[in-house]
Design a protein around this motif. Sequence first.
Motif, PDB file in Angstrom:
ATOM      1  N   ASP A   1      38.300  48.712  40.666  1.00 14.66           N
ATOM      2  CA  ASP A   1      38.689  47.503  41.386  1.00 14.66           C
ATOM      3  C   ASP A   1      37.695  46.365  41.194  1.00 14.66           C
ATOM      4  O   ASP A   1      38.092  45.215  41.010  1.00 14.66           O
ATOM      5  CB  ASP A   1      38.841  47.800  42.880  1.00 14.66           C
ATOM      6  CG  ASP A   1      40.119  48.560  43.184  1.00 14.66           C
ATOM      7  OD1 ASP A   1      41.170  48.156  42.659  1.00 14.66           O
ATOM      8  OD2 ASP A   1      40.064  49.544  43.926  1.00 14.66           O
TER       9      ASP A   1
ATOM     10  N   ASP B   1      35.758  45.643  38.733  1.00 17.09           N
ATOM     11  CA  ASP B   1      35.863  45.029  37.409  1.00 17.09           C
ATOM     12  C   ASP B   1      37.013  44.037  37.348  1.00 17.09           C
ATOM     13  O   ASP B   1      36.963  43.058  36.606  1.00 17.09           O
ATOM     14  CB  ASP B   1      36.069  46.099  36.334  1.00 17.09           C
ATOM     15  CG  ASP B   1      34.792  46.856  36.013  1.00 17.09           C
ATOM     16  OD1 ASP B   1      33.714  46.443  36.497  1.00 17.09           O
ATOM     17  OD2 ASP B   1      34.872  47.863  35.283  1.00 17.09           O
ATOM     18  N   ARG B   2      38.034  44.274  38.141  1.00 18.43           N
ATOM     19  CA  ARG B   2      39.198  43.383  38.165  1.00 18.43           C
ATOM     20  C   ARG B   2      39.025  42.227  39.138  1.00 18.43           C
ATOM     21  O   ARG B   2      39.662  41.197  38.997  1.00 18.43           O
ATOM     22  CB  ARG B   2      40.454  44.189  38.515  1.00 18.43           C
ATOM     23  CG  ARG B   2      40.901  45.074  37.353  1.00 18.43           C
ATOM     24  CD  ARG B   2      41.752  46.260  37.811  1.00 18.43           C
ATOM     25  NE  ARG B   2      42.197  47.043  36.665  1.00 18.43           N
ATOM     26  CZ  ARG B   2      41.402  47.869  35.979  1.00 18.43           C
ATOM     27  NH1 ARG B   2      40.134  48.007  36.337  1.00 18.43           N
ATOM     28  NH2 ARG B   2      41.862  48.541  34.945  1.00 18.43           N
ATOM     29  N   HIS B   3      38.179  42.406  40.140  1.00 15.89           N
ATOM     30  CA  HIS B   3      37.953  41.373  41.146  1.00 15.89           C
ATOM     31  C   HIS B   3      36.452  41.193  41.363  1.00 15.89           C
ATOM     32  O   HIS B   3      35.945  41.419  42.467  1.00 15.89           O
ATOM     33  CB  HIS B   3      38.646  41.737  42.457  1.00 15.89           C
ATOM     34  CG  HIS B   3      40.088  42.067  42.322  1.00 15.89           C
ATOM     35  ND1 HIS B   3      41.066  41.108  42.193  1.00 15.89           N
ATOM     36  CD2 HIS B   3      40.722  43.268  42.269  1.00 15.89           C
ATOM     37  CE1 HIS B   3      42.241  41.688  42.089  1.00 15.89           C
ATOM     38  NE2 HIS B   3      42.062  43.003  42.117  1.00 15.89           N
TER      39      HIS B   3
END
Length: 377
Positions: free
Chosen positions: A100, A102-104
């Motif tokens: 998560d 890495d995505r946010h």
Amino acid sequence: MEINIHFVFIALFMLTSFSIASNEHQKPIPVIIDIDGDVPDFLAILYALKSKEFDVRGVTFDGDGWSHAASVQNIVDIADDIYPGKNLPVILGADYSLYDSDRHPNTLGSPGCTYQKSVPEGASGKRDQDLLYGINRQLRLSKRLWYDAIKGFNITKDLANLIDSTIEQTGKKPKIILTGPATNIATFLRAFPTYTAKIDKVFWMGGALNVPGNVFTVSNDSRAEFNVYLDCVAARELIASDLDITLVPLDFTNQLPLSPGVFDKLSKLKSFYGKFVYKLLSIIRKVTPGGDSVFFASYYLWDPIGIAVAKDIGVAKIVSDHSLTVTCKGDRIYDRQFIKSKTLTNSNFKAAIDAIVSKPIENSPFYQDFLNVIDCD
């Protein structure tokens, strides 16, 4: 993207006669234990702290698993009781998965927590794990509060300092034992990739190879194990590193089930912690939906079994080769499992897949050692 791994299973021990006695004149092995704080983690820490083979140098806490940070108080209480005056360092890691974050990156994993939502907050979830099902205040309480015990909130710098101080004070590289998701060590290796040379070995209780997984709270294809499921990015990065890693998967732990015979032996323990462990497991047994038939078929001492493999006391054997990969594509039904692959990496990655087991099961090397250790005052 998938990162592949090569399992080269070695014989951990071929002789059941290998015993703790062979290590009596050796100095304890320095270890750092990484947990996510549920009941099996608590039992693993207790087992490790009371084992004369180990010199536990510190604990790192993984907040994206089965308990909240305040459950560290349980670890502080027993650490200060068993290691009085040592002030065992505790390091808090992230409470979000790399999947998560890495995505946010600007919100530290939120919105997200995609896979963390699989861990319930209520009954049998984080609340009960934090409180050890309501009996954690029956421990011998430390004067240190958990937030005073914390070295910091920097899993990278603080863990590097702990590894350095361990080497300086003991003259040995530490072993790291993981009993939760791999988030902390993967985060650490991103910041300090060269520190793989300062770590002796890594033991990780995680994954399922050729047996069903244990993720029961969300829909999946029944092959996922929680410690991999909760952060597959961290799992991929750990197993792709050049660390010497031994996996202790469900294939291994499933061979050492709890049984009525084990409970009978637990009920006869005389020490403070022996009685506490019996009471704790008895509560879990009592509140498990479906009664004994479900409890004995589904609840294992997963993390203490991982400790036993790391102790080198003759609980494992068998040699085998496997070429596997971890799925991590954002598909919550299919992700977080090991699948066969033809592509190999250079990782020194092994697994314990066959336990030394006796009949009855309570006479197996693991249970004999675990029960003896926790019953010592």
